[in-house]
Enzyme design. Structure first.
Site, PDB file in Angstrom:
ATOM      1  NE  ARG A   1      34.120  45.275  30.526  1.00 33.51           N
ATOM      2  CZ  ARG A   1      32.942  45.889  30.484  1.00 33.51           C
ATOM      3  NH1 ARG A   1      31.855  45.275  30.922  1.00 33.51           N
ATOM      4  NH2 ARG A   1      32.845  47.101  30.004  1.00 33.51           N
TER       5      ARG A   1
ATOM      6  CE1 TYR B   1      42.149  24.489  43.232  1.00 36.93           C
ATOM      7  CE2 TYR B   1      40.995  26.563  43.494  1.00 36.93           C
ATOM      8  CZ  TYR B   1      42.092  25.851  43.048  1.00 36.93           C
ATOM      9  OH  TYR B   1      43.111  26.509  42.421  1.00 36.93           O
TER      10      TYR B   1
ATOM     11  CG  ASP C   1      34.659  22.550  41.285  1.00 37.32           C
ATOM     12  OD1 ASP C   1      34.936  21.908  40.250  1.00 37.32           O
ATOM     13  OD2 ASP C   1      35.459  23.329  41.835  1.00 37.32           O
TER      14      ASP C   1
ATOM     15  CE  LYS D   1      43.135  23.250  37.753  1.00 32.14           C
ATOM     16  NZ  LYS D   1      42.263  23.280  38.916  1.00 32.14           N
TER      17      LYS D   1
HETATM   18  C1  LIG Z   1      41.833  24.282  39.793  1.00 35.03           C
HETATM   19  C2  LIG Z   1      40.508  24.167  40.429  1.00 35.03           C
HETATM   20  C3  LIG Z   1      39.700  25.299  40.631  1.00 35.03           C
HETATM   21  C4  LIG Z   1      40.146  26.697  40.272  1.00 35.03           C
HETATM   22  O1  LIG Z   1      40.319  26.845  38.913  1.00 35.03           O
HETATM   23  P1  LIG Z   1      41.281  27.952  38.230  1.00 35.03           P
HETATM   24  O2  LIG Z   1      41.094  27.683  36.792  1.00 35.03           O
HETATM   25  O3  LIG Z   1      42.667  27.683  38.742  1.00 35.03           O
HETATM   26  O4  LIG Z   1      40.782  29.277  38.676  1.00 35.03           O
HETATM   27  C5  LIG Z   1      38.451  25.105  41.190  1.00 35.03           C
HETATM   28  N1  LIG Z   1      38.014  23.889  41.555  1.00 35.03           N
HETATM   29  C6  LIG Z   1      38.775  22.781  41.401  1.00 35.03           C
HETATM   30  C7  LIG Z   1      38.230  21.461  41.836  1.00 35.03           C
HETATM   31  C8  LIG Z   1      40.040  22.881  40.837  1.00 35.03           C
HETATM   32  O5  LIG Z   1      40.794  21.784  40.690  1.00 35.03           O
END
Ligand SMILES: *Cc1c(COP(=O)(O)O)cnc(C)c1O
Length: 379
Positions: A44, A98, A170, A195
Site C-alpha cells: 500500500r 471529465y 489533466d 488511456k
Molecule cells: C478517464 C479519465 C479520467 C479518469 O480516469 P480513471 O482511470 O477512469 O479513473 C480523468 N480524466 C480524463 C481526461 C479521463 O479521460
C-alpha cells in the site's frame, strides 16, 4: 534522449539478469529499520520495485523531478486535490471537465469545506475577477471532452505564477508524447493511465508527475487513502508505456485523417478536432503539441436518429466509452458520459444530443475511413 528512448529505457532495473522487470507479488518486505511511515516496505505504501520503476520512467518521460502511480486516474486527481486543499480553501477549475472530476468538485469538495469556482479556459481576462485571498490552485485539462477545446494553457501558467497558485493539468488526452506541461511551467501533471499511457484498454491506473516535494506530500496522502496500484497492474502499465511513442503516431494520424474525411462528408454538419485548421485553437495546438491525438467529435445533419443509424452500421468501432486503446471506440456523449446533465446544461456547453465522439485506435487510417464511408452510404 528522445522521449521514445526514455519510454523504453528510463527506470528499468535488471534483476537476476531478467531483461524485463518481474512482478513483485508480495504485500510485505523484510524490514530494513525504516524510520518513516512512507518508507515501510508494504504494497500500500507504493514502494515496491514495480512502483519505483514506473515512477522513474514517468518522471523521465514527463520531465518532472518525481512521479507517483495510483489505483486509477480518479485516485490520482482526488488525492492530489485533497493534498493541496483544506477546509476554507478555494479552487479555480475549468468549466468543461471529465465527468468524474466534475462530480468530485461539485459534490464532494464542498462537503470538505472547499469552495470551487469555474473559469472559461479561453477567457483569461475573466479569471482575476474570481480570485479570493483563499484561492490556492488552478486546474485545467489539455483538451476538453468531447468538444476538444484547448484552453489558454500558457496564460494558466502565467496566472498561477502571478498570484502564487499551484497549477494542475489533466494531460490524459495529449499523453506526454503530444504535450509535456511541466516544460511550459505547470506544477502538477495528472493522467488517467487507463488511456494512452497503458494503451490497451485492459487496466485502470493513474499517474501524478511533479516536484519531489509535491510528490512526497501526495504520496503520503495516497498511502493513507489507500488508492494504491497493484504490482501486476504496474507491470502491465510499464509494458504498455514502452510502445507509447509508436502508438501515439498512429492515434495522431488516424485522428487527423478521420477528421479530414468527416469534414468532406455531406451528412456531417461540423467536426471538432484541434488538428483541423477550422478549429478555433488550431494555431495554439500546432505551437504547443507534437500531435493532436485520436479523439474527435462531430455533428450529423440528421441529429440523433442519423447518429444512431451510423453507430449501428459501423463495423470497426466498438460502441463504448473511454479512449487510448488499440481499438477505435465510439459514443454519443449525451447518452453516455454526459447523460447525468440536463439537456439545457448540455446545450449550454455545446453538446447536442446528436453529437458523436470517436476515440481512434491504431487500426490503419484507410480502413477506418472506409468503414465510415460504407456506413454513411447506408445512413
Ligand atoms: C478517464 C479519465 C479520467 C479518469 O480516469 P480513471 O482511470 O477512469 O479513473 C480523468 N480524466 C480524463 C481526461 C479521463 O479521460
Amino acid at each position: 534522449m528522445d522521449i521514445q528512448t526514455r519510454l523504453i529505457h528510463a527506470g528499468e532495473e535488471r534483476i537476476e539478469g531478467a531483461v524485463v522487470l518481474p512482478i513483485f507479488q508480495s504485500s510485505t518486505f523484510i524490514s530494513q529499520d525504516e524510520q518513516d511511515y512512507d518508507a515501510i516496505r508494504y504494497l500500500r505504501t507504493n514502494n515496491t520495485p514495480n512502483h519505483h520503476a514506473l515512477h522513474a520512467k514517468l518522471a523521465a518521460v514527463c520531465g518532472g523531478e518525481d512521479a507517483l502511480v495510483a489505483g486509477s486516474g480518479m485516485a490520482a486527481i482526488t488525492t492530489a486535490l485533497m493534498t493541496l486543499l483544506s477546509s476554507g480553501d478555494h479552487l479555480l477549475i475549468q468549466d468543461c471537465l471529465y465527468g468524474g472530476t466534475h462530480s468530485y468538485v461539485t459534490q464532494d469538495a464542498p462537503r470538505l469545506g472547499i469552495d470551487v469556482d469555474f473559469i472559461a479556459g479561453n477567457a483569461p481576462e475573466s479569471w482575476a475577477g474570481k480570485l479570493r485571498p483563499e484561492t490556492r490552485a488552478i486546474y485545467v485539462e489539455t483538451m476538453t471532452n468531447p468538444l476538444l477545446e484547448v484552453a489558454d494553457l500558457e496564460a494558466v501558467v502565467e496566472f498561477a505564477r502571478e498570484y502564487g497558485l499551484v497549477s494542475l493539468i489533466d494531460n490524459t488526452f495529449a499523453s506526454p508524447c503530444n504535450f509535456r506541461p511541466l516544460e511550459i511551467g505547470f506544477d502538477i501533471e495528472l493522467h488517467s493511465a487507463t488511456k494512452y499511457l497503458s494503451g490497451h484498454s485492459d487496466l485502470v491506473a493513474g499517474a501524478i508527475i511533479a516536484s519531489s516535494a509535491q510528490v512526497r506530500a501526495i504520496r503520503h496522502k495516497l498511502n493513507h487513502l489507500g488508492g494504491t496500484l497493484d504490482t501486476h497492474v504496474c507491470f502491465l502499465l510499464q509494458r504498455g508505456m514502452k510502445t507509447l511513442a509508436l502508438r501515439m503516431r498512429q492515434h495522431n494520424e488516424n485522428g487527423l485523417r478521420l477528421a479530414r474525411f468527416l469534414t468532406g462528408q455531406e451528412q456531417v454538419a461540423g467536426v471538432n478536432y484541434p488538428g483541423l485548421e477550422s478549429h478555433p485553437q488550431y494555431e495554439r495546438a500546432q505551437r504547443l503539441f507534437s500531435g493532436t491525438g485520436g479523439v474527435l467529435s462531430f455533428e450529423l445533419q440528421g441529429g440523433v436518429a442519423s447518429a444512431e443509424r451510423l453507430l449501428s452500421r459501423l463495423t470497426l468501432p466498438a460502441t463504448a466509452p473511454s479512449l487510448g486503446g488499440a481499438e477505435t471506440l465510439i459514443t454519443r456523449p449525451a447518452a453516455t458520459s454526459h447523460c447525468g446533465m440536463s439537456p439545457e446544461d448540455r446545450a449550454e456547453m455545446g453538446i447536442t444530443d446528436g453529437l458523436v465522439r470517436v476515440a481512434c485506435g491504431i487500426e490503419a487510417a484507410r480502413d477506418l475511413c472506409a468503414d465510415f464511408a460504407i456506413a454513411f452510404s447506408k445512413v
